[in-house]
Scaffold this active site. Structure first.
Site, PDB file in Angstrom:
ATOM      1  N   LYS A 193       0.832  -1.213   0.000  1.00 44.31           N
ATOM      2  CA  LYS A 193       0.000   0.000   0.000  1.00 44.31           C
ATOM      3  C   LYS A 193       0.864   1.260   0.000  1.00 44.31           C
ATOM      4  CE  LYS A 193      -1.957  -0.993   3.968  1.00 44.31           C
ATOM      5  NZ  LYS A 193      -1.252  -2.262   4.239  1.00 44.31           N
ATOM      6  N   ARG A 241      -9.523   1.303   8.403  1.00 47.90           N
ATOM      7  CA  ARG A 241      -9.061  -0.037   8.725  1.00 47.90           C
ATOM      8  C   ARG A 241     -10.101  -0.797   9.530  1.00 47.90           C
ATOM      9  NH1 ARG A 241      -3.357   0.611   8.770  1.00 47.90           N
ATOM     10  NH2 ARG A 241      -2.341  -1.376   9.098  1.00 47.90           N
ATOM     11  N   ARG A 287      11.330  -1.867  11.014  1.00 47.13           N
ATOM     12  CA  ARG A 287      10.263  -1.405  11.906  1.00 47.13           C
ATOM     13  C   ARG A 287      10.068  -2.349  13.084  1.00 47.13           C
ATOM     14  NH1 ARG A 287       5.236   0.116   8.117  1.00 47.13           N
ATOM     15  NH2 ARG A 287       4.191  -1.099   9.735  1.00 47.13           N
ATOM     16  N   ARG A 302      11.986  -5.738   4.602  1.00 43.39           N
ATOM     17  CA  ARG A 302      11.618  -4.337   4.456  1.00 43.39           C
ATOM     18  C   ARG A 302      12.550  -3.447   5.280  1.00 43.39           C
ATOM     19  NH1 ARG A 302       5.765  -2.056   5.411  1.00 43.39           N
ATOM     20  NH2 ARG A 302       5.929  -3.101   7.422  1.00 43.39           N
ATOM     21  N   ARG A 355      -0.605  -9.042  13.134  1.00 42.24           N
ATOM     22  CA  ARG A 355      -1.162  -8.007  12.260  1.00 42.24           C
ATOM     23  C   ARG A 355      -2.028  -8.631  11.181  1.00 42.24           C
ATOM     24  NH1 ARG A 355       4.191  -5.183  10.641  1.00 42.24           N
ATOM     25  NH2 ARG A 355       2.901  -4.011   9.174  1.00 42.24           N
TER      26      ARG A 355
HETATM   27  P1  AP5 Z   1       4.896  -1.665   1.830  1.00 36.96           P
HETATM   28  O1  AP5 Z   1       4.600  -0.792   0.680  1.00 36.96           O
HETATM   29  O2  AP5 Z   1       5.695  -1.123   2.952  1.00 36.96           O
HETATM   30  O3  AP5 Z   1       3.538  -2.340   2.355  1.00 36.96           O
HETATM   31  P2  AP5 Z   1       2.331  -1.747   3.170  1.00 36.96           P
HETATM   32  O4  AP5 Z   1       1.094  -2.344   2.590  1.00 36.96           O
HETATM   33  O5  AP5 Z   1       2.399  -0.259   3.259  1.00 36.96           O
HETATM   34  O6  AP5 Z   1       2.621  -2.437   4.570  1.00 36.96           O
HETATM   35  P3  AP5 Z   1       2.589  -1.832   6.036  1.00 36.96           P
HETATM   36  O7  AP5 Z   1       3.294  -2.801   6.929  1.00 36.96           O
HETATM   37  O8  AP5 Z   1       3.044  -0.415   6.058  1.00 36.96           O
HETATM   38  O9  AP5 Z   1       1.093  -1.929   6.305  1.00 36.96           O
HETATM   39  P4  AP5 Z   1       0.410  -1.942   7.635  1.00 36.96           P
HETATM   40  O10 AP5 Z   1      -0.955  -1.745   7.172  1.00 36.96           O
HETATM   41  O11 AP5 Z   1       0.599  -3.098   8.503  1.00 36.96           O
HETATM   42  O12 AP5 Z   1       1.184  -0.777   8.446  1.00 36.96           O
HETATM   43  P5  AP5 Z   1       0.790   0.718   8.780  1.00 36.96           P
HETATM   44  O13 AP5 Z   1       2.025   1.522   8.813  1.00 36.96           O
HETATM   45  O14 AP5 Z   1      -0.330   1.165   7.945  1.00 36.96           O
HETATM   46  O15 AP5 Z   1       5.589  -2.991   1.267  1.00 36.96           O
HETATM   47  C1  AP5 Z   1       6.054  -4.013   2.138  1.00 36.96           C
HETATM   48  C2  AP5 Z   1       7.437  -4.529   1.683  1.00 36.96           C
HETATM   49  O16 AP5 Z   1       7.293  -5.241   0.468  1.00 36.96           O
HETATM   50  C3  AP5 Z   1       8.450  -3.402   1.401  1.00 36.96           C
HETATM   51  O17 AP5 Z   1       9.724  -3.842   1.786  1.00 36.96           O
HETATM   52  C4  AP5 Z   1       8.358  -3.203  -0.124  1.00 36.96           C
HETATM   53  O18 AP5 Z   1       9.564  -2.700  -0.671  1.00 36.96           O
HETATM   54  C5  AP5 Z   1       8.027  -4.616  -0.594  1.00 36.96           C
HETATM   55  N1  AP5 Z   1       7.153  -4.639  -1.758  1.00 36.96           N
HETATM   56  C6  AP5 Z   1       6.082  -3.830  -2.011  1.00 36.96           C
HETATM   57  N2  AP5 Z   1       5.488  -4.155  -3.166  1.00 36.96           N
HETATM   58  C7  AP5 Z   1       6.190  -5.217  -3.650  1.00 36.96           C
HETATM   59  C8  AP5 Z   1       6.055  -6.020  -4.838  1.00 36.96           C
HETATM   60  N3  AP5 Z   1       5.084  -5.797  -5.741  1.00 36.96           N
HETATM   61  N4  AP5 Z   1       6.951  -7.041  -5.001  1.00 36.96           N
HETATM   62  C9  AP5 Z   1       7.944  -7.272  -4.092  1.00 36.96           C
HETATM   63  N5  AP5 Z   1       8.107  -6.534  -2.976  1.00 36.96           N
HETATM   64  C10 AP5 Z   1       7.242  -5.533  -2.745  1.00 36.96           C
HETATM   65  O19 AP5 Z   1       0.266   0.549  10.261  1.00 36.96           O
HETATM   66  C11 AP5 Z   1       1.102   0.152  11.310  1.00 36.96           C
HETATM   67  C12 AP5 Z   1       0.317   0.081  12.600  1.00 36.96           C
HETATM   68  O20 AP5 Z   1      -0.221   1.378  12.904  1.00 36.96           O
HETATM   69  C13 AP5 Z   1      -0.903  -0.836  12.583  1.00 36.96           C
HETATM   70  O21 AP5 Z   1      -0.553  -2.160  12.876  1.00 36.96           O
HETATM   71  C14 AP5 Z   1      -1.756  -0.181  13.672  1.00 36.96           C
HETATM   72  O22 AP5 Z   1      -1.304  -0.532  14.956  1.00 36.96           O
HETATM   73  C15 AP5 Z   1      -1.502   1.291  13.464  1.00 36.96           C
HETATM   74  N6  AP5 Z   1      -2.482   1.898  12.540  1.00 36.96           N
HETATM   75  C16 AP5 Z   1      -2.214   2.471  11.332  1.00 36.96           C
HETATM   76  N7  AP5 Z   1      -3.329   2.925  10.754  1.00 36.96           N
HETATM   77  C17 AP5 Z   1      -4.347   2.621  11.615  1.00 36.96           C
HETATM   78  C18 AP5 Z   1      -5.754   2.806  11.584  1.00 36.96           C
HETATM   79  N8  AP5 Z   1      -6.360   3.386  10.529  1.00 36.96           N
HETATM   80  N9  AP5 Z   1      -6.474   2.366  12.624  1.00 36.96           N
HETATM   81  C19 AP5 Z   1      -5.895   1.787  13.689  1.00 36.96           C
HETATM   82  N10 AP5 Z   1      -4.569   1.559  13.791  1.00 36.96           N
HETATM   83  C20 AP5 Z   1      -3.811   1.980  12.764  1.00 36.96           C
HETATM   84 MG    MG Z   2       2.805   1.107   4.828  1.00 34.17          MG
END
Ligand code: AP5
Ligand code: MG
Ligand code: ZN
Length: 214
Positions: free
Chosen positions: A13, A88, A160, A127, A171
């Protein structure tokens, strides 16, 4: 254009949202990045969020919804935005729909980046994240020019805290319970678009552009 990115943790994402923001000239708003910036800055919001994030749990809606609503009222959001990691939960989605409806507005696209759980676990361990500008890399699939240094802003990259394998599994469970139902929610709203997130980064982006338009 107002876009939501849906998908499991690690689906890509953030990676795709950054490219979308650049191409269409709209801000990339990641609730996870906002929380991480607050943790880094030692704010009260950051302390609250950290206890949930470190366990792979969601930060409560009471905290998250208000924070996001304030952000999308800022000036740079007038032409639209790409939301990454919000909504989410169903209550988050309902709050967003209502806030937009009150302004006579709505989401244009909810892009679901589809990746199976097995692929996620291997992606996360490789990552590397920049806590200064929010850029995300992968040691194999998307490496930096210089090891451990952000290409965009020159900061040191980190693994991270919530990317440990056991936290990733939590997660994923939370995702299936609380976030996956949003796919149906946005399908019913008629704005869902699906892309195959197992393809390489550029191919995934091409598919997204073909949905959003040149
Ligand atoms: P990346 O692009 O980093 O993936 P992502 O979908 O952004 O994954 P996140 O871990 O950031 O998602 P998340 O939803 O768990 O975390 P968030 O920060 O939102 O890609 C992942 C890896 O794969 C990278 O190394 C990339 O280079 C690689 N990659 C990407 N595409 C690829 C491809 N096509 N092929 C190969 N490799 C690829 O949230 C973190 C925490 O914050 C949550 O757990 C929660 O506690 C809190 N939080 C955030 N938002 C909310 C909310 N709205 N409500 C409640 N809690 C929240
Ligand atoms: Mg992300
Ligand atoms: Zn950076």
């Amino acid at each position: 254009m107002k876009i939501i990115m849906l998908g499991a943790p690690g689906a890509g994402k953030g990676t795709q949202a950054k490219k979308i923001a650049e191409k269409y000239g709209i801000p990339h708003i990641s609730t996870g990045d906002i929380f991480r910036a607050n943790i880094k800055g030692g704010t009260e919001l950051g302390m609250k969020a950290k206890s949930y994030m470190d366990q792979g749990q969601l930060v409560p809606d009471e905290i998250t919804i208000g924070m996001l609503m304030d952000r999308i009222k800022e000036n740079d959001c007038q032409k639209g935005y790409v939301l990454d990691g919000f909504p989410r939960t169903i209550p988050q989605a309902e709050s967003l729909t209502k806030a937009l409806a009150d302004m006579g507005d709505k989401i244009d696209y909810a892009v679901n980046v589809d990746v199976p759980d097995q692929v996620i676990v291997t992606r996360m361990s490789g990552r590397r994240a920049c806590l200064s500008c929010g850029a995300t890399y992968h040691i194999v699939y998307n490496p930096t020019k210089q090891e451990s240094v952000c290409d965009t802003c020159g900061s040191q990259l980190v693994l991270r805290d919530d990317d440990k394998p056991e936290t990733v599994l939590n997660r994923l469970t939370v995702y299936h319970d609380q976030t996956q139902p949003l796919i149906d929610y946005y399908k019913k709203a008629g704005v869902l678009a699906e892309v195959d997130g197992t393809q390489n980064l550029d191919k995934v982006f091409q598919d997204i552009v073909s949905i959003l338009g040149e």
